[in-house]
Write an enzyme that holds these catalytic residues in place. Structure first.
Site, PDB file in Angstrom:
ATOM      1  N   GLN A   1       8.267   6.735  -2.130  1.00 20.23           N
ATOM      2  CA  GLN A   1       6.880   6.623  -2.591  1.00 20.23           C
ATOM      3  C   GLN A   1       6.816   6.049  -3.996  1.00 20.23           C
ATOM      4  OE1 GLN A   1       4.132   7.094  -0.511  1.00 20.23           O
ATOM      5  NE2 GLN A   1       5.962   7.008   0.755  1.00 20.23           N
TER       6      GLN A   1
ATOM      7  N   HIS B   1       6.382   2.260  -4.554  1.00 21.41           N
ATOM      8  CA  HIS B   1       5.127   1.569  -4.247  1.00 21.41           C
ATOM      9  C   HIS B   1       4.516   0.971  -5.509  1.00 21.41           C
ATOM     10  CE1 HIS B   1       4.188   1.906  -0.022  1.00 21.41           C
ATOM     11  NE2 HIS B   1       4.583   3.165  -0.006  1.00 21.41           N
TER      12      HIS B   1
ATOM     13  N   GLU C   1      -0.853  13.450   0.372  1.00 20.40           N
ATOM     14  CA  GLU C   1      -0.954  12.427   1.417  1.00 20.40           C
ATOM     15  C   GLU C   1       0.174  12.600   2.438  1.00 20.40           C
ATOM     16  OE1 GLU C   1      -0.960   7.520   1.692  1.00 20.40           O
ATOM     17  OE2 GLU C   1      -0.076   8.537  -0.044  1.00 20.40           O
ATOM     18  N   HIS C   2       1.404  12.642   1.960  1.00 16.18           N
ATOM     19  CA  HIS C   2       2.572  12.858   2.827  1.00 16.18           C
ATOM     20  C   HIS C   2       3.235  14.176   2.429  1.00 16.18           C
ATOM     21  CE1 HIS C   2       2.286   8.384   2.283  1.00 16.18           C
ATOM     22  NE2 HIS C   2       2.342   8.422   3.605  1.00 16.18           N
TER      23      HIS C   2
ATOM     24  N   ASP D   1       5.666   5.618   7.954  1.00 13.88           N
ATOM     25  CA  ASP D   1       5.070   4.409   7.388  1.00 13.88           C
ATOM     26  C   ASP D   1       5.128   3.243   8.359  1.00 13.88           C
ATOM     27  OD1 ASP D   1       4.094   5.250   4.981  1.00 13.88           O
ATOM     28  OD2 ASP D   1       5.750   4.479   3.777  1.00 13.88           O
TER      29      ASP D   1
ATOM     30  N   HIS E   1     -46.161  16.538  15.253  1.00 15.51           N
ATOM     31  CA  HIS E   1     -44.991  17.011  15.991  1.00 15.51           C
ATOM     32  C   HIS E   1     -45.421  18.047  17.035  1.00 15.51           C
ATOM     33  CE1 HIS E   1     -42.561  15.075  12.911  1.00 15.51           C
ATOM     34  NE2 HIS E   1     -41.454  15.436  13.523  1.00 15.51           N
TER      35      HIS E   1
END
Length: 438
Positions: free
Chosen positions: A267, A270, A335-336, A369, A428
């Site tokens: 990670q 990235h 996230e992971h 991934d 109504h």
């Protein structure tokens, strides 16, 4: 040179404040970026293709006579696929097949068929599920190329039944990535335009003479893309506002420390804002992972990015036990989440908030991934507390179905009228009463 990665201990005073400081991320709120994105969107909305061409020349250094000249035809996509080395083409096709199989199963299991039931008086109630007509997928093309993102965004859309998928991908200096184009061919993308940035988001959201307006925009991008997506929400749908990538590893201290170090790297490479955190109850093991990090780093082509990421946003955290690790993991809502332990399911049962969970020592995040099957477009920045991975359900919408029988109208009409009079909405009430038998 060793990495000055932050080390925390949950038993220390002020631990939660220190961890919160590690997790803090405010770059997505940059006002200058938001103002710039707003200006670009307004320009694209007003001038359409002309503005798109100008921004493409300015930011990507690509000149074209028209936006149509920036479209890549299906023949070129198929040629890119055919031109790949056999091993890479096979890997791409296998990954696509697995992603498609997973999302086809997801479609069956997640209520995508709708439902209808009949009450005793003949009234029918239900829900109809229909796909979106047209979606746009944004594929990053700046710092790196991401064919896997093409698969993860386009395939669930097609499985959902979306009629037309339009892909935009920036090509700085006109350089096209053949693997990205090949992925578009395999995923069934209908049209591809080599544009990017906030101008591409604007073109998809508002439509131009060449690029049709879509119903929803999905896919990650840089801060300008994120700001633009946030601003066009409401005109079109969006999947989520993606922040920097994250991995959180819970380890019992028995996994090869080199494996965990490399998972943290996966990670961190990235970008500099990515986040990698380890939670472990074994202080000696944490020291071994730190040693592995320092030993393995020099062989990494993106070592400078990894070093900055781990120094600025990484952490090795000593916890009291695995139960506390799970408690902290729920607060982080990563996230992971890797649970690298002998019996991972017992700890997974304690997890409430995570974008994706990778259970067991052999379930590296990198497999998710690319080719495991579940979607890799996941909620970041603690939004896993209320958001889900991208899926078939993101490309569908639901319509309520109400068919009231004459008998049912006698019962429901009186209830509705009574409540409508209570709200002071006489029309109504009268609408319901007119259907009552005299």
């Amino acid at each position: 040179m060793s990495i000055a990665i932050r080390k925390l201990d949950s038993a220390d005073a002020g631990f939660r404040d220190k961890l919160s400081a590690v997790l803090a991320f405010e770059a997505s709120e940059d006002e200058a970026i938001d103002r710039a994105a707003a200006g670009i969107l307004a320009d694209v909305k007003a001038r359409g293709d002309v503005a798109v061409l100008e921004y493409t020349q300015r930011f990507d250094r690509v000149q074209a006579a028209s936006v149509a000249a920036l479209e890549i035809g299906k023949e070129a996509l198929q040629a890119a696929l055919a031109g790949l080395p056999e091993a890479r083409r096979h890997a791409l096709q296998t990954a696509a097949d697995r992603v498609r199989a997973y999302h086809e199963r997801q479609k069956k299991e997640c209520g995508s068929d709708g439902f209808l039931y009949r009450e005793a008086d003949g009234t029918e109630l239900g829900q109809k599920v229909t796909p979106l007509d047209r979606v746009g997928i944004y594929v990053p093309g700046g710092k790196a190329a991401y064919p896997s993102s093409v698969l993860m965004n386009a395939i669930p859309a097609k499985v959902a039944g979306v009629q037309e998928v339009i892909m935009v991908v920036p090509t700085p200096d006109g350089v096209k990535n053949e693997l990205v184009l090949a992925a578009a061919a395999i995923a069934g993308v209908d049209r591809v335009f080599t544009i990017g940035g906030a101008q591409a988001v604007g073109a998809l959201a508002y439509g131009t003479a060449t690029i049709p307006q879509v119903d929803k925009i999905v896919g990650p991008g840089n801060a300008y893309v994120a700001a633009a997506k946030r601003r066009v929400f409401g005109v079109v749908g969006i999947d989520m506002i993606a922040g920097p990538s994250e991995i959180l590893v819970i380890c019992d201290g028995a996994t090869d420390p080199d494996w965990i170090a490399m998972d943290l790297f996966s990670q961190a490479e990235h970008d500099e804002l990515a986040q990698s955190i380890l939670l472990c109850p074994d202080a000696d093991y944490i020291a071994k992972v730190e040693a592995s990090i320092n030993r393995l780093l020099e062989d990494m082509p993106r070592k400078d990015v990894i070093r900055t990421s781990l120094t600025d946003r990484g952490a090795l955290v000593k916890v009291r036990d695995m139960e506390e690790a799970c408690e902290i993991a729920n607060m982080i809502a990563a996230e992971h989440l890797e649970i690298s332990a002998q019996e991972p399911q017992q700890w997974a049962d304690l997890i409430r908030h995570a974008g994706a969970m990778f259970l067991g020592r052999f379930s590296s995040e990198s497999l998710g991934d690319y080719c495991a099957g579940p979607n890799h477009v996941l909620p970041t920045s603690r939004t896993a507390r209320f958001s889900s991975p991208l899926g078939v359900y993101d490309f569908q919408k639901r319509s309520s179905v109400i068919r009231v029988s004459e008998e049912g109208a006698q019962t429901l009409g009186r209830i509705a009228a009574e409540l409508a009079y209570g709200e002071g909405l006489q029309a109504h009430a009268r609408s319901a009463e007119l259907r009552l038998k005299k």
